[in-house]
Design a protein around this motif. Sequence first.
Motif, PDB file in Angstrom:
ATOM      1  N   CYS A 136      -1.715   4.273   4.671  1.00  0.00           N
ATOM      2  CA  CYS A 136      -1.708   3.220   5.692  1.00  0.00           C
ATOM      3  C   CYS A 136      -2.946   3.278   6.580  1.00  0.00           C
ATOM      4  O   CYS A 136      -3.569   2.256   6.876  1.00  0.00           O
ATOM      5  CB  CYS A 136      -0.446   3.339   6.555  1.00  0.00           C
ATOM      6  SG  CYS A 136       0.957   2.366   5.951  1.00  0.00           S
ATOM      7  N   ALA A 137      -3.298   4.485   7.019  1.00  0.00           N
ATOM      8  CA  ALA A 137      -4.448   4.619   7.920  1.00  0.00           C
ATOM      9  C   ALA A 137      -5.730   4.142   7.243  1.00  0.00           C
ATOM     10  O   ALA A 137      -6.549   3.444   7.861  1.00  0.00           O
ATOM     11  CB  ALA A 137      -4.595   6.064   8.381  1.00  0.00           C
ATOM     12  N   ARG A 168      -1.512  -8.910   5.643  1.00  0.00           N
ATOM     13  CA  ARG A 168      -0.428  -8.101   6.194  1.00  0.00           C
ATOM     14  C   ARG A 168      -0.155  -6.909   5.288  1.00  0.00           C
ATOM     15  O   ARG A 168      -0.019  -7.059   4.078  1.00  0.00           O
ATOM     16  CB  ARG A 168       0.835  -8.967   6.302  1.00  0.00           C
ATOM     17  CG  ARG A 168       2.067  -8.220   6.803  1.00  0.00           C
ATOM     18  CD  ARG A 168       3.234  -9.177   6.935  1.00  0.00           C
ATOM     19  NE  ARG A 168       4.417  -8.524   7.482  1.00  0.00           N
ATOM     20  CZ  ARG A 168       5.536  -9.173   7.831  1.00  0.00           C
ATOM     21  NH1 ARG A 168       5.601 -10.492   7.686  1.00  0.00           N
ATOM     22  NH2 ARG A 168       6.563  -8.511   8.319  1.00  0.00           N
ATOM     23  N   LEU A 169      -0.080  -5.725   5.881  1.00  0.00           N
ATOM     24  CA  LEU A 169       0.182  -4.507   5.123  1.00  0.00           C
ATOM     25  C   LEU A 169       1.674  -4.188   5.098  1.00  0.00           C
ATOM     26  O   LEU A 169       2.354  -4.248   6.118  1.00  0.00           O
ATOM     27  CB  LEU A 169      -0.559  -3.318   5.744  1.00  0.00           C
ATOM     28  CG  LEU A 169      -2.080  -3.334   5.718  1.00  0.00           C
ATOM     29  CD1 LEU A 169      -2.615  -2.110   6.446  1.00  0.00           C
ATOM     30  CD2 LEU A 169      -2.601  -3.358   4.279  1.00  0.00           C
ATOM     31  N   PRO A 216       8.945  -3.370   6.546  1.00  0.00           N
ATOM     32  CA  PRO A 216       8.144  -2.265   7.100  1.00  0.00           C
ATOM     33  C   PRO A 216       6.685  -2.658   7.269  1.00  0.00           C
ATOM     34  O   PRO A 216       6.191  -3.545   6.595  1.00  0.00           O
ATOM     35  CB  PRO A 216       8.311  -1.160   6.039  1.00  0.00           C
ATOM     36  CG  PRO A 216       8.700  -1.866   4.783  1.00  0.00           C
ATOM     37  CD  PRO A 216       9.474  -3.069   5.200  1.00  0.00           C
ATOM     38  N   SER A 217       6.029  -1.976   8.189  1.00  0.00           N
ATOM     39  CA  SER A 217       4.605  -2.238   8.420  1.00  0.00           C
ATOM     40  C   SER A 217       3.879  -0.933   8.712  1.00  0.00           C
ATOM     41  O   SER A 217       4.492   0.058   9.096  1.00  0.00           O
ATOM     42  CB  SER A 217       4.415  -3.202   9.603  1.00  0.00           C
ATOM     43  OG  SER A 217       4.944  -2.643  10.797  1.00  0.00           O
ATOM     44  N   CYS A 218       2.589  -0.930   8.477  1.00  0.00           N
ATOM     45  CA  CYS A 218       1.770   0.259   8.728  1.00  0.00           C
ATOM     46  C   CYS A 218       1.484   0.401  10.224  1.00  0.00           C
ATOM     47  O   CYS A 218       1.272  -0.586  10.905  1.00  0.00           O
ATOM     48  CB  CYS A 218       0.453   0.161   7.970  1.00  0.00           C
ATOM     49  SG  CYS A 218       0.622   0.444   6.167  1.00  0.00           S
ATOM     50  N   VAL A 220       0.843  -1.191   0.000  1.00  0.00           N
ATOM     51  CA  VAL A 220       0.000   0.000   0.000  1.00  0.00           C
ATOM     52  C   VAL A 220       0.880   1.244   0.000  1.00  0.00           C
ATOM     53  O   VAL A 220       1.921   1.271   0.666  1.00  0.00           O
ATOM     54  CB  VAL A 220      -0.943   0.001   1.237  1.00  0.00           C
ATOM     55  CG1 VAL A 220      -0.166  -0.011   2.540  1.00  0.00           C
ATOM     56  CG2 VAL A 220      -1.883   1.192   1.201  1.00  0.00           C
ATOM     57  N   PRO A 221       0.514   2.276  -0.765  1.00  0.00           N
ATOM     58  CA  PRO A 221       1.250   3.536  -0.665  1.00  0.00           C
ATOM     59  C   PRO A 221       1.277   3.990   0.795  1.00  0.00           C
ATOM     60  O   PRO A 221       0.246   3.990   1.476  1.00  0.00           O
ATOM     61  CB  PRO A 221       0.429   4.486  -1.537  1.00  0.00           C
ATOM     62  CG  PRO A 221      -0.232   3.595  -2.547  1.00  0.00           C
ATOM     63  CD  PRO A 221      -0.547   2.339  -1.792  1.00  0.00           C
ATOM     64  N   LYS A 222       2.453   4.370   1.276  1.00  0.00           N
ATOM     65  CA  LYS A 222       2.624   4.669   2.698  1.00  0.00           C
ATOM     66  C   LYS A 222       1.634   5.713   3.198  1.00  0.00           C
ATOM     67  O   LYS A 222       1.135   5.621   4.331  1.00  0.00           O
ATOM     68  CB  LYS A 222       4.055   5.141   2.953  1.00  0.00           C
ATOM     69  CG  LYS A 222       4.385   5.327   4.429  1.00  0.00           C
ATOM     70  CD  LYS A 222       5.848   5.684   4.625  1.00  0.00           C
ATOM     71  CE  LYS A 222       6.168   5.831   6.108  1.00  0.00           C
ATOM     72  NZ  LYS A 222       7.609   6.169   6.306  1.00  0.00           N
TER      73      LYS A 222
END
Length: 263
Positions: free
Chosen positions: A224-225, A236-237, A261-263, A219-221
């Motif tokens: 994330c929300a 998993r994001l 990395p993770s959201c 997902v585009p950073k």
Amino acid sequence: MLSRLSRPQALAVCGAPVVGLLATALFAPLPFSVAQPGMTADVLGENKGAQVITISGAPVRETSGQLRMTTIEATSPDTRVSLPDVIDSWFRTDQAVMPRDSVYPSGDTTQEIEQFNREQMKESQDEATEAALNYLKLDDKDVDVSLKLADVGGPSAGLLFSLGIVDKLNGDGSGGDLTGGRVIAGTGTIDADGTVGAVGGVPLKTQAARRDGATVFLVPKAECADARAELPKGLRLIPVTTLKGAVDALVSLEKGTGKVPSC
């Protein structure tokens, strides 16, 4: 001569326009579209009988796993969306109410919108190809890439196109697959320099991804929300801002080394 109305008569006369306005508001078309999870397609394989990515001029790897681009399916440009439709969709997690202009910003007629979406898809494919070949330090004069995806418009498959090209030509860089045999899904526009851009409808796209077997979603950073808001269980994001970052994250996930990395 004027006659005085009784209180019930006065209320009836005054109330009639209000009832009329409410009825009009209830059934009048509103400037919204109702969207739901759409189709997904594995860019490493075929879609509707045609290979999505075809490459000549360089050796192509056999790949495992899947890289699935995701879509939303919205009401058509000429569909009348009324207040009851909006209220119904507002309370559902598998639908979203979106401003019509955010879904169809390009014109008033279906023909204009379809033409615009085709142009955006073509531009996205060109940018995705250039980004992937730049990342691999390959000359587009030597390597020819053809991308074909039926009945899909817009630029949001760019990141997945680029990753598919990288996987077919280079994999993880050491003989393995970017996917690690997993079903990876995602969304995001991409520029020729590899910058990943935000898109719309991410919560619906995560639902489409999980429905079609994905366990990881790129997902585009910046979104994330939004992606976390209605995140399906078991998905998993991984936030990304560049093609290189996306490749590095998938390699780390595949090899079990480094930080993902993770959201």
